[in-house]
Write a protein that holds these residues in place. Structure first.
Motif, PDB file in Angstrom:
ATOM      1  N   ASN A 137      -4.122 -25.674  38.278  1.00  0.00           N
ATOM      2  CA  ASN A 137      -4.961 -24.766  37.487  1.00  0.00           C
ATOM      3  C   ASN A 137      -5.426 -23.584  38.333  1.00  0.00           C
ATOM      4  O   ASN A 137      -6.350 -23.702  39.133  1.00  0.00           O
ATOM      5  N   ILE A 138      -4.799 -22.428  38.109  1.00  0.00           N
ATOM      6  CA  ILE A 138      -5.091 -21.202  38.862  1.00  0.00           C
ATOM      7  C   ILE A 138      -6.532 -20.738  38.652  1.00  0.00           C
ATOM      8  O   ILE A 138      -7.057 -19.954  39.438  1.00  0.00           O
ATOM      9  N   PHE A 139      -7.192 -21.252  37.623  1.00  0.00           N
ATOM     10  CA  PHE A 139      -8.568 -20.845  37.337  1.00  0.00           C
ATOM     11  C   PHE A 139      -9.588 -21.595  38.196  1.00  0.00           C
ATOM     12  O   PHE A 139     -10.774 -21.273  38.166  1.00  0.00           O
ATOM     13  N   THR A 140      -9.144 -22.592  38.951  1.00  0.00           N
ATOM     14  CA  THR A 140     -10.065 -23.327  39.823  1.00  0.00           C
ATOM     15  C   THR A 140     -10.104 -22.687  41.208  1.00  0.00           C
ATOM     16  O   THR A 140      -9.121 -22.084  41.658  1.00  0.00           O
ATOM     17  N   ASN A 141     -11.242 -22.833  41.876  1.00  0.00           N
ATOM     18  CA  ASN A 141     -11.375 -22.321  43.239  1.00  0.00           C
ATOM     19  C   ASN A 141     -10.323 -22.918  44.158  1.00  0.00           C
ATOM     20  O   ASN A 141      -9.721 -22.204  44.971  1.00  0.00           O
ATOM     21  N   THR A 142     -10.118 -24.207  44.057  1.00  0.00           N
ATOM     22  CA  THR A 142      -9.200 -24.904  44.951  1.00  0.00           C
ATOM     23  C   THR A 142      -7.792 -24.316  44.871  1.00  0.00           C
ATOM     24  O   THR A 142      -7.173 -24.005  45.893  1.00  0.00           O
ATOM     25  N   VAL A 143      -7.292 -24.147  43.669  1.00  0.00           N
ATOM     26  CA  VAL A 143      -5.922 -23.657  43.493  1.00  0.00           C
ATOM     27  C   VAL A 143      -5.819 -22.168  43.818  1.00  0.00           C
ATOM     28  O   VAL A 143      -4.901 -21.744  44.527  1.00  0.00           O
ATOM     29  N   SER A 144      -6.758 -21.370  43.345  1.00  0.00           N
ATOM     30  CA  SER A 144      -6.682 -19.936  43.647  1.00  0.00           C
ATOM     31  C   SER A 144      -6.837 -19.694  45.149  1.00  0.00           C
ATOM     32  O   SER A 144      -6.127 -18.858  45.724  1.00  0.00           O
TER      33      SER A 144
ATOM     34  N   PHE B 209       2.331  -2.689  52.171  1.00  0.00           N
ATOM     35  CA  PHE B 209       2.122  -4.138  52.180  1.00  0.00           C
ATOM     36  C   PHE B 209       0.643  -4.489  52.067  1.00  0.00           C
ATOM     37  O   PHE B 209       0.254  -5.318  51.237  1.00  0.00           O
ATOM     38  N   GLU B 210      -0.193  -3.904  52.909  1.00  0.00           N
ATOM     39  CA  GLU B 210      -1.616  -4.271  52.933  1.00  0.00           C
ATOM     40  C   GLU B 210      -2.314  -3.935  51.621  1.00  0.00           C
ATOM     41  O   GLU B 210      -3.142  -4.709  51.140  1.00  0.00           O
ATOM     42  N   ILE B 211      -1.990  -2.800  51.033  1.00  0.00           N
ATOM     43  CA  ILE B 211      -2.601  -2.413  49.753  1.00  0.00           C
ATOM     44  C   ILE B 211      -2.186  -3.379  48.653  1.00  0.00           C
ATOM     45  O   ILE B 211      -3.028  -3.867  47.878  1.00  0.00           O
ATOM     46  N   GLU B 212      -0.896  -3.688  48.574  1.00  0.00           N
ATOM     47  CA  GLU B 212      -0.414  -4.599  47.529  1.00  0.00           C
ATOM     48  C   GLU B 212      -0.963  -6.011  47.716  1.00  0.00           C
ATOM     49  O   GLU B 212      -1.321  -6.683  46.745  1.00  0.00           O
ATOM     50  N   LYS B 213      -1.052  -6.445  48.958  1.00  0.00           N
ATOM     51  CA  LYS B 213      -1.605  -7.770  49.259  1.00  0.00           C
ATOM     52  C   LYS B 213      -3.067  -7.836  48.821  1.00  0.00           C
ATOM     53  O   LYS B 213      -3.488  -8.784  48.149  1.00  0.00           O
ATOM     54  N   LYS B 214      -3.851  -6.836  49.173  1.00  0.00           N
ATOM     55  CA  LYS B 214      -5.270  -6.815  48.794  1.00  0.00           C
ATOM     56  C   LYS B 214      -5.425  -6.776  47.272  1.00  0.00           C
ATOM     57  O   LYS B 214      -6.270  -7.488  46.714  1.00  0.00           O
ATOM     58  N   ARG B 215      -4.619  -5.949  46.615  1.00  0.00           N
ATOM     59  CA  ARG B 215      -4.687  -5.864  45.153  1.00  0.00           C
ATOM     60  C   ARG B 215      -4.421  -7.231  44.526  1.00  0.00           C
ATOM     61  O   ARG B 215      -5.140  -7.660  43.615  1.00  0.00           O
ATOM     62  N   LEU B 216      -3.393  -7.927  45.012  1.00  0.00           N
ATOM     63  CA  LEU B 216      -3.041  -9.217  44.431  1.00  0.00           C
ATOM     64  C   LEU B 216      -4.152 -10.242  44.656  1.00  0.00           C
ATOM     65  O   LEU B 216      -4.533 -10.968  43.732  1.00  0.00           O
ATOM     66  N   ILE B 217      -4.681 -10.280  45.847  1.00  0.00           N
ATOM     67  CA  ILE B 217      -5.780 -11.211  46.135  1.00  0.00           C
ATOM     68  C   ILE B 217      -6.990 -10.885  45.258  1.00  0.00           C
ATOM     69  O   ILE B 217      -7.628 -11.784  44.698  1.00  0.00           O
ATOM     70  N   ASP B 218      -7.298  -9.600  45.106  1.00  0.00           N
ATOM     71  CA  ASP B 218      -8.426  -9.203  44.254  1.00  0.00           C
ATOM     72  C   ASP B 218      -8.196  -9.612  42.792  1.00  0.00           C
ATOM     73  O   ASP B 218      -9.121 -10.079  42.113  1.00  0.00           O
ATOM     74  N   TYR B 219      -6.975  -9.430  42.299  1.00  0.00           N
ATOM     75  CA  TYR B 219      -6.661  -9.834  40.924  1.00  0.00           C
ATOM     76  C   TYR B 219      -6.802 -11.349  40.746  1.00  0.00           C
ATOM     77  O   TYR B 219      -7.348 -11.821  39.748  1.00  0.00           O
ATOM     78  N   ILE B 220      -6.288 -12.115  41.697  1.00  0.00           N
ATOM     79  CA  ILE B 220      -6.385 -13.577  41.607  1.00  0.00           C
ATOM     80  C   ILE B 220      -7.848 -14.005  41.609  1.00  0.00           C
ATOM     81  O   ILE B 220      -8.259 -14.862  40.819  1.00  0.00           O
ATOM     82  N   THR B 221      -8.639 -13.392  42.481  1.00  0.00           N
ATOM     83  CA  THR B 221     -10.064 -13.715  42.568  1.00  0.00           C
ATOM     84  C   THR B 221     -10.780 -13.365  41.266  1.00  0.00           C
ATOM     85  O   THR B 221     -11.570 -14.161  40.734  1.00  0.00           O
ATOM     86  N   LYS B 222     -10.504 -12.195  40.721  1.00  0.00           N
ATOM     87  CA  LYS B 222     -11.126 -11.776  39.459  1.00  0.00           C
ATOM     88  C   LYS B 222     -10.762 -12.739  38.330  1.00  0.00           C
ATOM     89  O   LYS B 222     -11.628 -13.136  37.532  1.00  0.00           O
ATOM     90  N   THR B 223      -9.504 -13.130  38.273  1.00  0.00           N
ATOM     91  CA  THR B 223      -9.037 -14.040  37.231  1.00  0.00           C
ATOM     92  C   THR B 223      -9.738 -15.386  37.348  1.00  0.00           C
ATOM     93  O   THR B 223     -10.197 -15.947  36.345  1.00  0.00           O
ATOM     94  N   GLN B 224      -9.839 -15.895  38.561  1.00  0.00           N
ATOM     95  CA  GLN B 224     -10.512 -17.177  38.780  1.00  0.00           C
ATOM     96  C   GLN B 224     -11.983 -17.071  38.384  1.00  0.00           C
ATOM     97  O   GLN B 224     -12.525 -17.962  37.730  1.00  0.00           O
ATOM     98  N   GLN B 225     -12.634 -15.978  38.742  1.00  0.00           N
ATOM     99  CA  GLN B 225     -14.055 -15.816  38.427  1.00  0.00           C
ATOM    100  C   GLN B 225     -14.294 -15.690  36.915  1.00  0.00           C
ATOM    101  O   GLN B 225     -15.281 -16.213  36.405  1.00  0.00           O
ATOM    102  N   LEU B 226     -13.399 -15.015  36.221  1.00  0.00           N
ATOM    103  CA  LEU B 226     -13.542 -14.915  34.763  1.00  0.00           C
ATOM    104  C   LEU B 226     -13.349 -16.284  34.114  1.00  0.00           C
ATOM    105  O   LEU B 226     -14.001 -16.599  33.120  1.00  0.00           O
ATOM    106  N   GLY B 227     -12.453 -17.077  34.660  1.00  0.00           N
ATOM    107  CA  GLY B 227     -12.279 -18.455  34.226  1.00  0.00           C
ATOM    108  C   GLY B 227     -11.382 -18.629  33.015  1.00  0.00           C
ATOM    109  O   GLY B 227     -11.070 -17.680  32.293  1.00  0.00           O
ATOM    110  N   GLU B 228     -10.994 -19.877  32.818  1.00  0.00           N
ATOM    111  CA  GLU B 228     -10.041 -20.186  31.756  1.00  0.00           C
ATOM    112  C   GLU B 228     -10.603 -19.905  30.368  1.00  0.00           C
ATOM    113  O   GLU B 228      -9.851 -19.544  29.460  1.00  0.00           O
ATOM    114  N   SER B 229     -11.894 -20.033  30.175  1.00  0.00           N
ATOM    115  CA  SER B 229     -12.454 -19.773  28.847  1.00  0.00           C
ATOM    116  C   SER B 229     -12.287 -18.303  28.455  1.00  0.00           C
ATOM    117  O   SER B 229     -12.095 -17.991  27.277  1.00  0.00           O
TER     118      SER B 229
END
Length: 152
Positions: free
Chosen positions: A5-12, A97-117
């Motif tokens: 579950n990508i929405f959990t802290n552990t998985v993200s 590389f660094e810009i794309e890496k940061k963007r992806l990490i930020d997107y994953i973090t935002k998605t996890q924080q918004l949550g599955e609901s």
């Protein structure tokens, strides 16, 4: 078998740790993309969710995507190596590389924080409304596929 579950802290956090193992010189195990292009390619999924910078398919194309592509994208079966991808996901030019890496990490973090609901019944760019399991499968499976492609 359910995907992690990508929405959990552990998985993200685990996915982000894998991304942090990449370097600008990481080579793919298969495929033609460089690591910077792969990161930019993965960012397209999140751009479609958050940034509204990609043209949406017309009604006919959305119907075709729902009928022919959706199940492959949202089910639990892993992607095959060297699958075709939609044109907006093809990254031909070199990226930072660094810009794309940061963007992806930020997107994953935002998605996890918004949550599955937040994502349950949310409209997808290409497939219509998806439930939280379909969103999870689509997001996790795509990231896992490409991180595995680059050996992390």
């Amino acid at each position: 078998m359910a995907l992690p579950n990508i929405f959990t802290n552990t998985v993200s956090d685990a996915v982000i740790q894998r991304i942090n193992q990449l370097s600008p010189s990481t080579q793919p195990i298969w495929g033609k993309m460089s690591v910077d292009q792969m990161l930019a390619h993965c960012n397209v999924t999140y751009e479609m969710i958050y940034d509204d910078i990609h043209q949406k398919p017309n009604v006919f194309m959305k119907f075709i995507l729902k009928m022919l592509v959706k199940n492959m994208v949202v089910n639990e079966a892993p992607y095959k190596k060297n699958n075709q991808t939609a044109p907006q996901f093809i990254i031909k030019e070199a990226k930072n590389f660094e810009i794309e890496k940061k963007r992806l990490i930020d997107y994953i973090t935002k998605t996890q924080q918004l949550g599955e609901s937040h994502f349950d019944s949310k409209e997808s760019h290409s497939f219509g409304a998806l439930n939280k399991i379909e969103w999870n499968n689509m997001l996790f499976k795509h990231l896992n596929h490409h991180l595995t492609q680059f050996g992390v």
